[in-house]
Design a protein around this motif. Structure first.
Motif: not given
Length: 253
Positions: A32-37, A43-44, A249-253
């Motif tokens: 579930x955590x993986x799917x959420x990620x 979405x991003x 940079x943080x968002x792209x990680x």
């Protein structure tokens, strides 16, 4: 003795069952955590595509608007055409090539803005007070790093030349460019004209476009202030490029 063995077997089975249940729950939690990620990442990506599409729409309105203003300036002052065309060539190169990039360096944008100001100077009398200042930390690595949205300086400059009082003895336009402490900033001020500017059908596109672009691209990493003080209109824009770069940079990680 037999009862003890049976009890041990039952306890063993219960413990085994608990381990299986806990493992099952943990597995599904991890899934579930993986799917959420993955959903957050999707979405991003979708949000970026929508923002890019909106920016393309805004810029399609912006560039022809700017080009028309420049040509009108040159046409109304033919005696300065040669000098203006030289600056216009630089401006057009920037619009046609650099503005197609998602980002340019602060150095490129400031050089473009200075050329744009030179073209707008043909609208005013040689006696008119036009003050241009630059306070730039050229040693800062971000100064030549592509982090600034192209054509971000146009609207504030064009607005000053459009609404300045060109006839008053104390009239002036002041443009200050700054690049220090990892931030790009510009302050544009002008004496407000008493003459009412005729509203055109498509007037106001520039200001609306600037604010929309800033919100879409820089979110909370910019500040745009506009106010009037003693008949002087002042606009100040500041973009914290280091914070923006860190967030990207943080968002792209």
């Amino acid at each position: 003795m037999q009862e003890t063995n049976n009890l041990g077997c039952i306890l063993g089975l219960i413990i085994l069952l608990l381990i299986v249940i806990i493992s099952f729950v943990l597995y599904h939690l991890l899934q579930a955590k993986k799917e959420k990620r993955e959903l957050e990442n999707n979405f991003y990506v979708l949000e970026r595509k929508v923002n890019d599409l909106e920016l393309e729409t805004l810029e399609s309105k912006l560039n022809p608007h700017l080009f028309k203003n420049i040509l009108n300036s040159i046409q109304s002052h033919a005696y300065q055409t040669y000098f203006a065309l030289d600056k216009l060539a630089n401006v057009l190169d920037y619009i046609l090539y650099e503005s197609k990039k998602k980002f340019v360096t602060p150095k490129e944008e400031i050089d473009f803005a200075l050329n744009l100001i030179e073209i707008n100077k043909i609208k005013i009398s040689p006696l008119f007070e036009l003050k241009i200042k630059t306070h730039i930390d050229k040693e800062n690595k971000l100064y030549e790093e592509p982090l600034l949205a192209p054509l971000i300086s146009i609207d504030l400059i064009e607005n000053a030349f459009k609404h300045a009082d060109l006839q008053s003895p104390d009239a002036f336009i002041s443009v200050i460019f700054e690049f220090k402490n990892n931030a790009f900033a510009m302050t544009v001020s002008n004496k407000i004209s008493d003459k009412k500017v005729l509203k055109k059908e498509r007037s106001g596109i520039g200001n609306a476009t600037l604010e929309q672009r800033l919100r879409i691209i820089y979110k909370n990493n910019f500040k745009l202030d506009k106010f009037v003080e003693n008949d002087i209109y002042i606009a100040h824009l500041k973009i914290n490029l280091l914070e923006y770069k860190t967030e990207m940079f943080t968002a792209g990680r």
